[in-house]
Write a protein that holds these residues in place. Structure first.
Motif, PDB file in Angstrom:
ATOM      1  N   LEU A 118       0.824  -1.210   0.000  1.00 18.61           N
ATOM      2  CA  LEU A 118       0.000   0.000   0.000  1.00 18.61           C
ATOM      3  C   LEU A 118       0.859   1.260   0.000  1.00 18.61           C
ATOM      4  CD1 LEU A 118      -2.089  -2.162   1.146  1.00 18.61           C
ATOM      5  CD2 LEU A 118      -3.235  -0.193   2.142  1.00 18.61           C
ATOM      6  N   ARG A 119       0.453   2.213  -0.838  1.00 14.90           N
ATOM      7  CA  ARG A 119       1.086   3.521  -0.849  1.00 14.90           C
ATOM      8  C   ARG A 119       0.405   4.421   0.171  1.00 14.90           C
ATOM      9  NH1 ARG A 119       0.731   1.637  -6.184  1.00 14.90           N
ATOM     10  NH2 ARG A 119      -1.352   2.524  -6.432  1.00 14.90           N
ATOM     11  N   ALA A 120       1.019   5.548   0.462  1.00 13.16           N
ATOM     12  CA  ALA A 120       0.506   6.431   1.515  1.00 13.16           C
ATOM     13  C   ALA A 120      -0.935   6.855   1.234  1.00 13.16           C
ATOM     14  CB  ALA A 120       1.408   7.647   1.663  1.00 13.16           C
ATOM     15  N   ASP A 121      -1.263   7.107  -0.043  1.00  9.52           N
ATOM     16  CA  ASP A 121      -2.609   7.575  -0.363  1.00  9.52           C
ATOM     17  C   ASP A 121      -3.636   6.452  -0.377  1.00  9.52           C
ATOM     18  OD1 ASP A 121      -1.711   6.318  -2.629  1.00  9.52           O
ATOM     19  OD2 ASP A 121      -2.321   7.901  -4.022  1.00  9.52           O
ATOM     20  N   GLU A 122      -3.184   5.208  -0.165  1.00  8.82           N
ATOM     21  CA  GLU A 122      -4.103   4.072  -0.131  1.00  8.82           C
ATOM     22  C   GLU A 122      -4.385   3.578   1.274  1.00  8.82           C
ATOM     23  OE1 GLU A 122      -3.203   1.732  -4.291  1.00  8.82           O
ATOM     24  OE2 GLU A 122      -1.725   1.529  -2.655  1.00  8.82           O
ATOM     25  N   LEU A 123      -3.697   4.126   2.266  1.00  9.64           N
ATOM     26  CA  LEU A 123      -3.879   3.652   3.634  1.00  9.64           C
ATOM     27  C   LEU A 123      -5.291   3.958   4.123  1.00  9.64           C
ATOM     28  CD1 LEU A 123      -0.493   4.836   5.185  1.00  9.64           C
ATOM     29  CD2 LEU A 123      -1.118   2.506   4.517  1.00  9.64           C
ATOM     30  N   PRO A 124      -5.916   3.018   4.837  1.00  2.00           N
ATOM     31  CA  PRO A 124      -7.279   3.256   5.326  1.00  2.00           C
ATOM     32  C   PRO A 124      -7.343   4.348   6.390  1.00  2.00           C
ATOM     33  CG  PRO A 124      -6.390   1.216   6.229  1.00  2.00           C
ATOM     34  CD  PRO A 124      -5.413   1.681   5.204  1.00  2.00           C
ATOM     35  N   VAL A 125      -6.291   4.480   7.196  1.00  2.00           N
ATOM     36  CA  VAL A 125      -6.199   5.533   8.223  1.00  2.00           C
ATOM     37  C   VAL A 125      -4.742   5.978   8.293  1.00  2.00           C
ATOM     38  CG1 VAL A 125      -8.140   4.724   9.626  1.00  2.00           C
ATOM     39  CG2 VAL A 125      -5.864   3.773  10.016  1.00  2.00           C
ATOM     40  N   PRO A 126      -4.475   7.202   8.763  1.00  2.00           N
ATOM     41  CA  PRO A 126      -3.098   7.700   8.808  1.00  2.00           C
ATOM     42  C   PRO A 126      -2.183   6.902   9.729  1.00  2.00           C
ATOM     43  CG  PRO A 126      -4.677   9.504   9.034  1.00  2.00           C
ATOM     44  CD  PRO A 126      -5.455   8.243   9.141  1.00  2.00           C
ATOM     45  N   THR A 127      -2.753   6.162  10.678  1.00  2.00           N
ATOM     46  CA  THR A 127      -1.935   5.392  11.625  1.00  2.00           C
ATOM     47  C   THR A 127      -1.576   4.008  11.094  1.00  2.00           C
ATOM     48  OG1 THR A 127      -3.979   4.683  12.718  1.00  2.00           O
ATOM     49  CG2 THR A 127      -2.812   6.586  13.655  1.00  2.00           C
ATOM     50  N   ALA A 128      -1.988   3.697   9.868  1.00  2.00           N
ATOM     51  CA  ALA A 128      -1.651   2.407   9.259  1.00  2.00           C
ATOM     52  C   ALA A 128      -0.321   2.519   8.522  1.00  2.00           C
ATOM     53  CB  ALA A 128      -2.756   1.963   8.304  1.00  2.00           C
ATOM     54  N   ALA A 129       0.211   1.372   8.113  1.00  2.00           N
ATOM     55  CA  ALA A 129       1.475   1.330   7.392  1.00  2.00           C
ATOM     56  C   ALA A 129       1.475   0.113   6.479  1.00  2.00           C
ATOM     57  CB  ALA A 129       2.657   1.259   8.364  1.00  2.00           C
ATOM     58  N   SER A 130       2.504  -0.001   5.679  1.00  2.00           N
ATOM     59  CA  SER A 130       2.707  -1.177   4.839  1.00  2.00           C
ATOM     60  C   SER A 130       4.187  -1.518   4.854  1.00  2.00           C
ATOM     61  CB  SER A 130       2.257  -0.910   3.398  1.00  2.00           C
ATOM     62  OG  SER A 130       3.120   0.037   2.779  1.00  2.00           O
ATOM     63  N   LEU A 131       4.509  -2.724   4.405  1.00  2.27           N
ATOM     64  CA  LEU A 131       5.912  -3.113   4.337  1.00  2.27           C
ATOM     65  C   LEU A 131       6.685  -2.200   3.395  1.00  2.27           C
ATOM     66  CD1 LEU A 131       5.688  -7.016   4.269  1.00  2.27           C
ATOM     67  CD2 LEU A 131       6.519  -5.565   6.121  1.00  2.27           C
ATOM     68  N   ALA A 132       6.051  -1.802   2.302  1.00  2.00           N
ATOM     69  CA  ALA A 132       6.723  -0.909   1.358  1.00  2.00           C
ATOM     70  C   ALA A 132       7.060   0.422   2.016  1.00  2.00           C
ATOM     71  CB  ALA A 132       5.840  -0.704   0.122  1.00  2.00           C
TER      72      ALA A 132
END
Length: 297
Positions: free
Chosen positions: A180-194
């Motif tokens: 997931l890219r930053a603009d795809e995160l469901p909430v600002p407190t989420a993250a992805s491995l990328a």
């Protein structure tokens, strides 16, 4: 000894006629189901079946139905996209297709029923350990079992776990954000491995590592009759738990709150919080917020 987890070259092999073409999204190719089955569904292995579907509502719901129909332990169901994924406390879980790992595992543990509460913690320890090793980043566990990484100096949620008891079986679900890219995160407190800078984001490699790690830890836990000390699960969890030693605000059922320092995880998997008056209170369910310490002066 199992062979080391490593990326595999994408190809036409392993994608059914009803699945997406491997060339539809070069950044997010489909999982290689055939390779996963070849490596994991083996004689004597925990894993007895592994299915990858293009889309479903919830892998937990689908596998629960299979459990009720008598499916054996070790069935794994993976969805490239979930339209009605669920997390703890009835929260919704959504992400773009092929952007993460969305799976459920059917388990029929033989440990005493009172020790089943350790299963979601076991899933978290296995996932965090495998992803840390393969991805080359540090993955922690916020009590009870949210996977966390640090992005731009802030702790963010990488994934979550939901286990559900269905008769004598347990369905354990895992959702992990991968690309997931930053603009795809469901909430600002989420993250992805990328976003966390992982060295590997190839999902087939990651899933293989997670399932191998889980099978190993689950076998040890079963052999110890679910004892978190004898199996090594409790110390392994404590070593990865980002909540211990922190000031916390625990939002308890019934709109109650508990403040204090998280000092331990007890033999039942509960978080032990030391309040300002020095008394200790175990917490079996609740939402934990890590509280930043007040600046000195």
């Amino acid at each position: 000894m199992t062979e080391p987890d490593r990326p595999r070259r994408s190809g036409l092999r392993g994608f059914g006629h009803d699945g997406p073409s491997p060339w539809t999204d070069l950044e997010r190719p489909p999982l290689d189901a055939d390779a996963l089955r070849r490596d994991l569904v083996l004689p004597g292995s925990l894993w007895t079946a592994l299915d990858v579907v293009t889309e479903t509502g919830s892998t937990n719901s689908d596998l629960t139905a299979r459990a009720a129909a008598g499916a054996p332990e070790g069935a794994v169901l993976v969805a490239e996209r979930q339209s009605a994924g669920r997390g703890r406390l009835d929260r919704q879980w959504s992400a773009p297709a092929r952007s993460g790992l969305f799976l459920s595992m059917l388990l029929r543990p033989t440990v005493p029923r009172e020790r089943l509460g350790w299963l979601p913690i076991l899933v978290g320890v296995a996932a965090a350990g495998a992803v840390s090793r393969v991805g080359g980043i540090e993955v922690g566990l916020k009590w009870p079992n949210d996977l966390q990484v640090t992005v731009d100096g802030a702790e963010r949620k990488l994934g979550g776990i939901l286990t559900e008891l269905t008769g004598e079986a347990v369905v354990a679900g895992l959702g992990l954000n991968v690309s997931l890219r930053a603009d795809e995160l469901p909430v600002p407190t989420a993250a992805s491995l990328a976003l966390a800078g992982a060295e590997v984001t190839e999902r087939t490699t990651l899933l293989r590592a997670v399932l191998r790690q889980f099978a190993e830890l689950y076998g040890e836990w079963q052999a110890a009759a679910g004892d978190p000390h004898a199996s090594g699960l409790l110390p392994a969890y404590a070593a990865r738990c980002t909540t211990l030693g922190r000031q916390v605000l625990v939002q308890l059922p019934g709109d109650r709150e508990l403040r204090g320092e998280a000092v331990a995880v007890d033999g039942d998997g509960r978080l032990v919080v030391r309040k300002a008056d020095g008394t200790r209170q175990p917490v079996g369910a609740g939402d934990v917020v890590h509280v930043r310490p007040e600046p000195a002066g």
